[in-house]
Scaffold this motif. Structure first.
Motif, short mmCIF file in Angstrom:
data_model
loop_
_atom_site.label_atom_id
_atom_site.label_comp_id
_atom_site.label_asym_id
_atom_site.label_seq_id
_atom_site.Cartn_x
_atom_site.Cartn_y
_atom_site.Cartn_z
N ARG A 110 0.87 -1.19 0.00
CA ARG A 110 0.00 0.00 0.00
C ARG A 110 0.90 1.24 0.00
N VAL A 111 0.91 1.94 -1.14
CA VAL A 111 1.78 3.10 -1.34
C VAL A 111 0.94 4.38 -1.31
N VAL A 112 1.34 5.32 -0.49
CA VAL A 112 0.73 6.65 -0.50
C VAL A 112 1.69 7.56 -1.24
N LEU A 113 1.19 8.18 -2.31
CA LEU A 113 2.02 9.09 -3.09
C LEU A 113 2.16 10.42 -2.37
N VAL A 114 3.32 11.04 -2.54
CA VAL A 114 3.63 12.32 -1.91
C VAL A 114 4.02 13.29 -3.00
N GLU A 115 3.27 14.40 -3.09
CA GLU A 115 3.48 15.41 -4.12
C GLU A 115 3.51 16.79 -3.48
N ASP A 116 4.08 17.73 -4.17
CA ASP A 116 4.16 19.08 -3.65
C ASP A 116 2.88 19.86 -3.91
N VAL A 117 2.61 20.16 -5.17
CA VAL A 117 1.44 20.95 -5.54
C VAL A 117 0.62 20.15 -6.55
N VAL A 118 -0.70 20.07 -6.33
CA VAL A 118 -1.58 19.40 -7.28
C VAL A 118 -2.48 20.44 -7.92
N THR A 119 -2.42 20.51 -9.24
CA THR A 119 -3.29 21.40 -10.00
C THR A 119 -4.28 20.52 -10.77
N SER A 120 -3.82 19.92 -11.85
CA SER A 120 -4.68 19.02 -12.63
C SER A 120 -4.50 17.56 -12.20
N GLY A 121 -3.41 17.28 -11.50
CA GLY A 121 -3.14 15.91 -11.05
C GLY A 121 -2.41 15.06 -12.06
N GLY A 122 -1.93 15.66 -13.14
CA GLY A 122 -1.30 14.89 -14.22
C GLY A 122 -0.12 14.03 -13.79
N ALA A 123 0.80 14.58 -13.01
CA ALA A 123 1.97 13.81 -12.58
C ALA A 123 1.55 12.65 -11.68
N VAL A 124 0.56 12.88 -10.83
CA VAL A 124 0.07 11.83 -9.93
C VAL A 124 -0.60 10.72 -10.74
N LEU A 125 -1.39 11.09 -11.73
CA LEU A 125 -2.05 10.10 -12.59
C LEU A 125 -1.01 9.22 -13.29
N ASP A 126 0.03 9.86 -13.81
CA ASP A 126 1.09 9.11 -14.50
C ASP A 126 1.78 8.13 -13.55
N ALA A 127 2.14 8.61 -12.36
CA ALA A 127 2.84 7.76 -11.39
C ALA A 127 1.93 6.61 -10.92
N THR A 128 0.68 6.93 -10.69
CA THR A 128 -0.27 5.90 -10.23
C THR A 128 -0.38 4.78 -11.25
N ARG A 129 -0.52 5.14 -12.51
CA ARG A 129 -0.64 4.13 -13.57
C ARG A 129 0.55 3.19 -13.56
N VAL A 130 1.75 3.73 -13.51
CA VAL A 130 2.96 2.91 -13.56
C VAL A 130 3.09 2.05 -12.30
N LEU A 131 2.83 2.63 -11.13
CA LEU A 131 2.95 1.86 -9.89
C LEU A 131 1.90 0.75 -9.82
N ARG A 132 0.71 1.04 -10.26
CA ARG A 132 -0.32 -0.01 -10.28
C ARG A 132 0.06 -1.11 -11.25
N GLU A 133 0.65 -0.77 -12.38
CA GLU A 133 1.13 -1.79 -13.32
C GLU A 133 2.17 -2.69 -12.67
N GLN A 134 2.91 -2.14 -11.71
CA GLN A 134 3.93 -2.92 -10.99
C GLN A 134 3.35 -3.65 -9.79
N GLY A 135 2.03 -3.56 -9.60
CA GLY A 135 1.38 -4.30 -8.53
C GLY A 135 1.19 -3.54 -7.23
N ALA A 136 1.54 -2.27 -7.20
CA ALA A 136 1.34 -1.48 -5.98
C ALA A 136 -0.14 -1.18 -5.78
N ILE A 137 -0.53 -1.02 -4.53
CA ILE A 137 -1.88 -0.60 -4.18
C ILE A 137 -1.79 0.90 -3.89
N VAL A 138 -2.33 1.70 -4.80
CA VAL A 138 -2.25 3.16 -4.68
C VAL A 138 -3.66 3.71 -4.61
#
Length: 178
Positions: A110-138
């Protein structure tokens, strides 16, 4: 509430810029919160990490800091909570271990992502996709500032809960009157 008000005032004073800025989303804004300005101040960064730790959901196994602004945050948050950190790149290195998430395995954790500023969430969406592909629970994302410009809603569309330490409304309320 007074602690959040004081933190918002300090973050605003350290990082709020006005002018014309192109955001990661490609949109243009007349104000910008320069995360490097608040992340470069050790006492302020420590207080931000303390505020973020209060929003950490139960059951968190790993903290995943997004390159680049999330790295100092995840490092302090990891030291404060004792939770292991992972350092999530925008893209895998083309040499060495060629990992997206540096620091160890994420599969089944179970991974909690840590980001500085969220506007549209694009970077978080990208990271989530890749981590979930690797089997992480995000399922959760901690951030310092939610600019309240649609990021929370976009993240919710893929099952992510945004947990900001501060919102744009907090920072606007901290604007000096004069």
């Amino acid at each position: 509430m007074a602690d959040i008000d004081a933190l918002a005032a300090r973050v605003r004073a350290a990082s709020h810029l006005t002018g014309t800025f192109v955001l990661r989303s490609g949109r243009t804004s007349t104000e910008y919160f320069d995360k490097y300005l608040f992340e470069a101040e050790p006492a302020l960064l420590a207080d931000i990490a303390a505020a973020m730790a209060e929003h950490l959901p139960a059951g968190t196994e790993l903290l995943g800091g997004l390159e680049l602004g999330g790295i100092p945050l995840v490092t302090l948050l990891s030291a404060r909570t004792g939770l292991p950190a992972r350092f999530v790149r925008k893209k895998a290195k083309e040499y060495g271990t060629r990992q997206i998430a540096e620091g160890g395995e994420v599969a089944g954790r179970r991974v909690v992502l840590v980001e500085d500023v969220v506007t549209s969430g694009g970077a978080v969406l990208d990271a989530t996709r890749v981590l979930r592909e690797q089997g992480a629970i995000v399922e959760d994302v901690l951030c310092v500032i939610d600019r309240q410009e649609g990021g929370r809603e976009r993240l919710a569309e893929i099952g992510l809960t945004l947990r900001p330490a501060l919102t744009r409304a907090d920072l606007e309320a901290a604007e000096p009157r004069g």
